[in-house]
Design a protein around this motif. Structure first.
Motif: not given
Length: 105
Positions: A14-17, A28-32, A84-85, A89-91
Motif C-alpha cells: 500500500g502507500k507509505k504511511v 511503514g506501508y499501509e496494509g502490512e 494492520e498499520l 497510529m500511535c504505538i
C-alpha cells in the motif's frame, strides 16, 4: 529488514504511511502488520515477559502467543502481528498486562 522480492510470493504494498513508536516517528506501508513494520524498521523487542521481564520479539505471527501485545492508540493488548498499520497510529511498548489510558481515548 523488509523483504523486497521473493521468487514465489508477490508483494503488493500500500502507500507509505507514518506512525509513531514510543514517541519516535517511523514509516511503514499501509496494509502490512504493525509488527512487520516495526521489524522492518529495526525494532526487534516488542515487549517483555510478565514475570522475568525477558525481551519478547516477533514470534508466532498469527495472534496466539501475546509476545507482540502493545498499546495502540491508547488501547492495550493489541496483537500487533495481526493488526494492520494505518497512517498516524500511535504505538507504545506495553508494560505488564496493559492498562487502559482513559485520557487518550
Amino acid at each position: 529488514m523488509r523483504i523486497e522480492e521473493h521468487p514465489i510470493l508477490e508483494f503488493k504494498r500500500g502507500k507509505k504511511v507514518k506512525f509513531t513508536f514510543n514517541g519516535k516517528e517511523m514509516e511503514g506501508y499501509e496494509g502490512e502488520t504493525i509488527a512487520a513494520a516495526l521489524h522492518a524498521a529495526g525494532v526487534k523487542v516488542l515487549g517483555k515477559s510478565l514475570f522475568k521481564h525477558r525481551p519478547r520479539g516477533f514470534y508466532c505471527a498469527i495472534g496466539n502467543c501475546s509476545s507482540c501485545n502493545m498499546v495502540v492508540d491508547g488501547e492495550p493488548n493489541v496483537r500487533t502481528c495481526i493488526t494492520e498499520l494505518k497512517n498516524g497510529m500511535c504505538i507504545e511498548t506495553q508494560q505488564g498486562k496493559g492498562v487502559i489510558n482513559y485520557e487518550t481515548r
